[in-house]
Scaffold this motif. Structure first.
Motif, PDB file in Angstrom:
ATOM      1  N   ILE A 177       0.858  -1.179   0.000  1.00 33.69           N
ATOM      2  CA  ILE A 177       0.000   0.000   0.000  1.00 33.69           C
ATOM      3  C   ILE A 177       0.894   1.228   0.000  1.00 33.69           C
ATOM      4  CG2 ILE A 177      -1.764   1.281   1.261  1.00 33.69           C
ATOM      5  CD1 ILE A 177      -2.591  -1.399   2.502  1.00 33.69           C
ATOM      6  N   SER A 189      -6.313   0.949  -7.586  1.00 35.34           N
ATOM      7  CA  SER A 189      -7.059   0.623  -6.372  1.00 35.34           C
ATOM      8  C   SER A 189      -6.923  -0.867  -6.060  1.00 35.34           C
ATOM      9  CB  SER A 189      -8.530   0.982  -6.556  1.00 35.34           C
ATOM     10  OG  SER A 189      -9.118   0.120  -7.513  1.00 35.34           O
ATOM     11  N   SER A 190      -7.253  -1.230  -4.844  1.00 38.18           N
ATOM     12  CA  SER A 190      -7.138  -2.622  -4.409  1.00 38.18           C
ATOM     13  C   SER A 190      -7.943  -3.573  -5.299  1.00 38.18           C
ATOM     14  CB  SER A 190      -7.601  -2.739  -2.960  1.00 38.18           C
ATOM     15  OG  SER A 190      -7.531  -4.059  -2.511  1.00 38.18           O
ATOM     16  N   SER A 191      -9.182  -3.225  -5.580  1.00 39.29           N
ATOM     17  CA  SER A 191     -10.019  -4.109  -6.415  1.00 39.29           C
ATOM     18  C   SER A 191      -9.493  -4.179  -7.845  1.00 39.29           C
ATOM     19  CB  SER A 191     -11.473  -3.634  -6.398  1.00 39.29           C
ATOM     20  OG  SER A 191     -11.576  -2.325  -6.912  1.00 39.29           O
ATOM     21  N   LYS A 222      -6.399  -6.460  -7.867  1.00 41.61           N
ATOM     22  CA  LYS A 222      -6.817  -7.855  -7.684  1.00 41.61           C
ATOM     23  C   LYS A 222      -7.401  -8.423  -8.982  1.00 41.61           C
ATOM     24  CE  LYS A 222      -9.777 -10.769  -4.892  1.00 41.61           C
ATOM     25  NZ  LYS A 222     -10.838 -10.827  -3.891  1.00 41.61           N
ATOM     26  N   VAL A 262      -0.817  -1.183  -4.785  1.00 35.21           N
ATOM     27  CA  VAL A 262      -2.142  -0.633  -4.493  1.00 35.21           C
ATOM     28  C   VAL A 262      -1.977   0.808  -4.039  1.00 35.21           C
ATOM     29  CG1 VAL A 262      -4.131  -0.776  -2.948  1.00 35.21           C
ATOM     30  CG2 VAL A 262      -3.153  -2.856  -3.895  1.00 35.21           C
ATOM     31  N   SER A 288      -6.212   2.563   0.383  1.00 31.92           N
ATOM     32  CA  SER A 288      -6.365   1.551   1.434  1.00 31.92           C
ATOM     33  C   SER A 288      -6.715   0.190   0.842  1.00 31.92           C
ATOM     34  CB  SER A 288      -7.445   1.977   2.424  1.00 31.92           C
ATOM     35  OG  SER A 288      -8.686   2.052   1.767  1.00 31.92           O
ATOM     36  N   GLN A 289      -6.447  -0.822   1.630  1.00 27.88           N
ATOM     37  CA  GLN A 289      -6.703  -2.197   1.212  1.00 27.88           C
ATOM     38  C   GLN A 289      -7.285  -2.962   2.390  1.00 27.88           C
ATOM     39  OE1 GLN A 289      -3.160  -4.313   0.185  1.00 27.88           O
ATOM     40  NE2 GLN A 289      -4.199  -6.235  -0.129  1.00 27.88           N
ATOM     41  N   LYS A 290      -8.352  -3.696   2.150  1.00 27.97           N
ATOM     42  CA  LYS A 290      -8.922  -4.543   3.197  1.00 27.97           C
ATOM     43  C   LYS A 290      -8.173  -5.868   3.194  1.00 27.97           C
ATOM     44  CE  LYS A 290     -13.510  -2.585   3.149  1.00 27.97           C
ATOM     45  NZ  LYS A 290     -14.929  -2.824   2.984  1.00 27.97           N
ATOM     46  N   GLU A 321     -12.839  -9.980   7.571  1.00 26.30           N
ATOM     47  CA  GLU A 321     -11.998  -8.803   7.346  1.00 26.30           C
ATOM     48  C   GLU A 321     -11.245  -8.494   8.635  1.00 26.30           C
ATOM     49  OE1 GLU A 321     -11.651  -7.229   4.346  1.00 26.30           O
ATOM     50  OE2 GLU A 321     -12.983  -8.767   3.565  1.00 26.30           O
TER      51      GLU A 321
END
Length: 183
Positions: A7, A105-107, A110, A130, A133-135, A148
């Motif tokens: 991140i 972004s994280s999504s 991925k 990323v 933020s990332q979950k 999570e």
């Protein structure tokens, strides 16, 4: 715990490295990564490495090139959505040794990673960053549930109420880090 994706903040943009003997970089970005991280990508332009850009954007290619004229020297594909067959077809026709650089972004990261794996890219051939933020998810080894993770050091599984130590081992199958019973 080692994150699956690093991140970064917008000001930490100079993050990509090029392995020796790389002939081609396929650089996949969303609009945020393009606008916030383009300066770090300009260092690639001064090398002998062939660059190919894929940008997820609703803008036309002409608009992107007017904002970033340096890109006009390289192939660029503008895709409205990264889940398209066009992306997979671009990934599948790459020569062995092509390195993949992905930022967004994280999504977004991925989704690109999954498509790249489907197309035959290995983890060693990908650099994933990323922005934002990332979950992070944790897989409980006691009750086999996935949750999570919060930002606290101690993770209490919401399903079985067991205290877990989160390992640096990431499970692609569960899309989560493994949580071992705290002793």
């Amino acid at each position: 715990m080692t994150p699956l994706f690093e991140i970064i903040e917008a000001e930490e943009i100079n993050y990509f490295s090029v392995p020796p003997h790389t002939a081609k970089l396929l650089i996949v970005l969303d609009e945020t990564a393009l606008s916030e991280g383009f300066s770090s990508l300009q260092s690639f332009s001064s090398t002998d490495i062939r660059l190919h850009f894929i940008v997820q954007t609703k803008q036309k290619k002409k608009q992107i090139l007017s904002s970033y004229p340096e890109l006009s020297f390289h192939p660029i594909d503008c895709l409205v959505t990264v889940s398209s067959e066009r992306l997979l077809s671009i990934l599948r026709i790459q020569f062995i040794g092509t390195r993949l650089v992905v930022s967004g972004s994280s999504s977004f990261v991925k989704t690109i990673r999954e498509a790249a794996e489907t197309a035959g890219f290995s983890d060693e051939e990908m650099q994933l960053k990323v922005i934002g933020s990332q979950k992070v998810a944790v897989f409980c080894v006691k009750c086999y549930s996935r949750h999570e993770r919060n930002d606290e050091d101690l993770f209490l599984c919401p399903s079985c109420r067991t205290e877990l130590d989160v390992s640096p081992h990431y499970s692609k199958r569960h899309d989560a880090y493994l949580g071992h019973i705290r002793i």
